[in-house]
Motif scaffolding. Structure first.
Motif, PDB file in Angstrom:
ATOM      1  N   UNK A 118      45.613  52.375  44.720  1.00 19.78           N
ATOM      2  CA  UNK A 118      45.575  53.538  44.083  1.00 19.78           C
ATOM      3  C   UNK A 118      45.058  53.114  42.530  1.00 19.78           C
ATOM      4  N   UNK A 119      44.005  53.875  42.088  1.00 22.70           N
ATOM      5  CA  UNK A 119      43.605  54.069  40.731  1.00 22.70           C
ATOM      6  C   UNK A 119      43.806  55.227  39.916  1.00 22.70           C
ATOM      7  N   UNK A 120      44.449  54.872  38.623  1.00 24.77           N
ATOM      8  CA  UNK A 120      45.211  56.074  37.833  1.00 24.77           C
ATOM      9  C   UNK A 120      44.440  55.968  36.714  1.00 24.77           C
ATOM     10  N   UNK A 121      43.853  57.087  36.181  1.00 26.67           N
ATOM     11  CA  UNK A 121      43.185  57.010  34.668  1.00 26.67           C
ATOM     12  C   UNK A 121      44.016  58.328  33.983  1.00 26.67           C
ATOM     13  N   UNK A 122      44.228  57.912  32.685  1.00 29.04           N
ATOM     14  CA  UNK A 122      45.037  58.971  31.666  1.00 29.04           C
ATOM     15  C   UNK A 122      44.141  59.386  30.533  1.00 29.04           C
ATOM     16  N   UNK A 123      43.709  60.368  30.457  1.00 26.26           N
ATOM     17  CA  UNK A 123      43.014  60.968  29.080  1.00 26.26           C
ATOM     18  C   UNK A 123      43.390  62.153  28.635  1.00 26.26           C
ATOM     19  N   UNK A 124      43.190  62.571  27.364  1.00 28.54           N
ATOM     20  CA  UNK A 124      43.277  63.617  26.472  1.00 28.54           C
ATOM     21  C   UNK A 124      43.091  65.038  27.209  1.00 28.54           C
ATOM     22  N   UNK A 125      42.052  64.910  27.834  1.00 29.88           N
ATOM     23  CA  UNK A 125      41.667  66.179  28.607  1.00 29.88           C
ATOM     24  C   UNK A 125      42.150  66.239  30.066  1.00 29.88           C
ATOM     25  N   UNK A 126      42.582  65.398  30.752  1.00 30.01           N
ATOM     26  CA  UNK A 126      43.062  65.355  32.019  1.00 30.01           C
ATOM     27  C   UNK A 126      43.590  63.877  32.587  1.00 30.01           C
ATOM     28  N   UNK A 127      43.878  63.975  33.834  1.00 31.35           N
ATOM     29  CA  UNK A 127      44.341  62.639  34.418  1.00 31.35           C
ATOM     30  C   UNK A 127      43.520  62.500  35.874  1.00 31.35           C
ATOM     31  N   UNK A 128      43.307  61.309  36.270  1.00 28.06           N
ATOM     32  CA  UNK A 128      42.808  61.390  37.667  1.00 28.06           C
ATOM     33  C   UNK A 128      43.264  60.183  38.269  1.00 28.06           C
ATOM     34  N   UNK A 129      43.151  60.335  39.554  1.00 29.05           N
ATOM     35  CA  UNK A 129      43.687  59.382  40.535  1.00 29.05           C
ATOM     36  C   UNK A 129      42.830  59.161  41.752  1.00 29.05           C
ATOM     37  N   UNK A 130      42.512  58.181  42.273  1.00 24.94           N
ATOM     38  CA  UNK A 130      41.692  57.693  43.611  1.00 24.94           C
ATOM     39  C   UNK A 130      42.622  56.827  44.575  1.00 24.94           C
ATOM     40  N   UNK A 131      42.311  57.247  45.834  1.00 23.24           N
ATOM     41  CA  UNK A 131      42.968  56.327  46.768  1.00 23.24           C
ATOM     42  C   UNK A 131      41.731  56.164  47.805  1.00 23.24           C
ATOM     43  N   UNK A 132      41.922  54.995  48.457  1.00 26.62           N
ATOM     44  CA  UNK A 132      40.964  54.880  49.664  1.00 26.62           C
ATOM     45  C   UNK A 132      41.622  54.684  50.799  1.00 26.62           C
ATOM     46  N   UNK A 133      41.034  54.828  51.895  1.00 23.28           N
ATOM     47  CA  UNK A 133      41.606  54.533  53.370  1.00 23.28           C
ATOM     48  C   UNK A 133      40.350  54.192  54.136  1.00 23.28           C
ATOM     49  N   UNK A 134      40.374  53.274  55.019  1.00 23.16           N
ATOM     50  CA  UNK A 134      39.258  52.638  55.646  1.00 23.16           C
ATOM     51  C   UNK A 134      38.660  53.714  56.694  1.00 23.16           C
ATOM     52  N   UNK A 135      39.683  54.697  57.386  1.00 22.99           N
ATOM     53  CA  UNK A 135      39.206  55.613  58.358  1.00 22.99           C
ATOM     54  C   UNK A 135      38.831  57.011  57.583  1.00 22.99           C
ATOM     55  N   UNK A 136      39.547  57.270  56.527  1.00 24.00           N
ATOM     56  CA  UNK A 136      39.368  58.520  55.972  1.00 24.00           C
ATOM     57  C   UNK A 136      38.240  58.529  54.786  1.00 24.00           C
ATOM     58  N   UNK A 137      38.223  57.288  54.224  1.00 26.05           N
ATOM     59  CA  UNK A 137      37.539  57.453  53.057  1.00 26.05           C
ATOM     60  C   UNK A 137      38.183  57.325  51.752  1.00 26.05           C
ATOM     61  N   UNK A 138      37.651  58.263  50.780  1.00 27.95           N
ATOM     62  CA  UNK A 138      38.030  58.236  49.433  1.00 27.95           C
ATOM     63  C   UNK A 138      38.615  59.802  48.948  1.00 27.95           C
ATOM     64  N   UNK A 139      39.627  59.488  48.574  1.00 31.63           N
ATOM     65  CA  UNK A 139      40.253  60.705  48.026  1.00 31.63           C
ATOM     66  C   UNK A 139      40.667  60.777  46.550  1.00 31.63           C
ATOM     67  N   UNK A 140      39.990  61.803  45.580  1.00 32.29           N
ATOM     68  CA  UNK A 140      40.224  61.766  44.238  1.00 32.29           C
ATOM     69  C   UNK A 140      40.878  63.076  43.975  1.00 32.29           C
ATOM     70  N   UNK A 141      41.711  62.877  42.924  1.00 35.24           N
ATOM     71  CA  UNK A 141      42.648  64.066  42.380  1.00 35.24           C
ATOM     72  C   UNK A 141      42.443  64.162  40.884  1.00 35.24           C
ATOM     73  N   UNK A 142      42.314  65.545  40.479  1.00 33.44           N
ATOM     74  CA  UNK A 142      42.397  65.719  38.908  1.00 33.44           C
ATOM     75  C   UNK A 142      43.786  66.118  38.779  1.00 33.44           C
ATOM     76  N   UNK A 143      44.390  65.933  37.605  1.00 39.46           N
ATOM     77  CA  UNK A 143      45.832  66.368  37.466  1.00 39.46           C
ATOM     78  C   UNK A 143      45.772  67.048  35.864  1.00 39.46           C
ATOM     79  N   UNK A 144      46.802  67.805  35.841  1.00 38.49           N
ATOM     80  CA  UNK A 144      46.879  68.498  34.225  1.00 38.49           C
ATOM     81  C   UNK A 144      47.253  67.281  33.395  1.00 38.49           C
ATOM     82  N   UNK A 145      46.763  67.616  32.136  1.00 46.59           N
ATOM     83  CA  UNK A 145      46.929  66.374  30.916  1.00 46.59           C
ATOM     84  C   UNK A 145      48.643  66.315  30.580  1.00 46.59           C
ATOM     85  N   UNK A 146      49.248  67.258  30.949  1.00 46.90           N
ATOM     86  CA  UNK A 146      50.638  67.277  30.566  1.00 46.90           C
ATOM     87  C   UNK A 146      51.555  66.603  31.461  1.00 46.90           C
ATOM     88  N   UNK A 147      51.073  66.255  32.498  1.00 44.88           N
ATOM     89  CA  UNK A 147      51.865  65.389  33.527  1.00 44.88           C
ATOM     90  C   UNK A 147      52.047  63.997  32.770  1.00 44.88           C
TER      91      UNK A 147
END
Length: 109
Positions: free
Chosen positions: A62-91
């Motif tokens: 998993x990759x997680x990045x945290x910023x002032x405007x929002x947060x993002x996370x990425x996971x990868x799976x060999x069969x499914x591909x890549x999933x990216x999520x954006x999260x509220x900055x207050x989390x």
């Protein structure tokens, strides 16, 4: 869609699923322009995976990045591909990580 169900996780602002096969269509929830996010996520995942391989750090889960405007996370799976999520900055970092673990587990099942 399945992504709409996954988006019920607390704090999720958007989701993007990029399949392994580039000929297949991407799927997203609450994201107007998929391509820039997909390009960023794929590039980020590839670069960090390469660094991890060079360092012998083990599998990139998993990759997680945290910023002032929002947060993002990425996971990868060999069969499914890549999933990216954006999260509220207050989390908190812990909430983002736990939320992404829950989303990833449902996404691959």
């Amino acid at each position: 869609t399945k992504l709409a169900l996954l988006a019920k996780t607390e704090g999720v602002e958007f989701l993007l699923s990029v399949p392994v096969d580039p000929k297949e269509k991407m799927d997203s929830w609450s994201l107007e322009n998929q391509q820039p996010v997909a390009s960023w996520a794929l590039d980020t995942e590839q670069r960090l995976r390469r660094i991890g391989d060079e360092l012998g750090a083990g599998e990139l889960t998993m990759i997680c990045g945290y910023g002032l405007q929002g947060h993002a996370a990425i996971v990868s799976n060999r069969q499914r591909g890549l999933l990216t999520a954006g999260f509220r900055r207050t989390l908190s970092q812990e909430d983002v990580q736990q939320g992404m673990k829950q989303i990833a587990a449902k996404w691959v099942s």
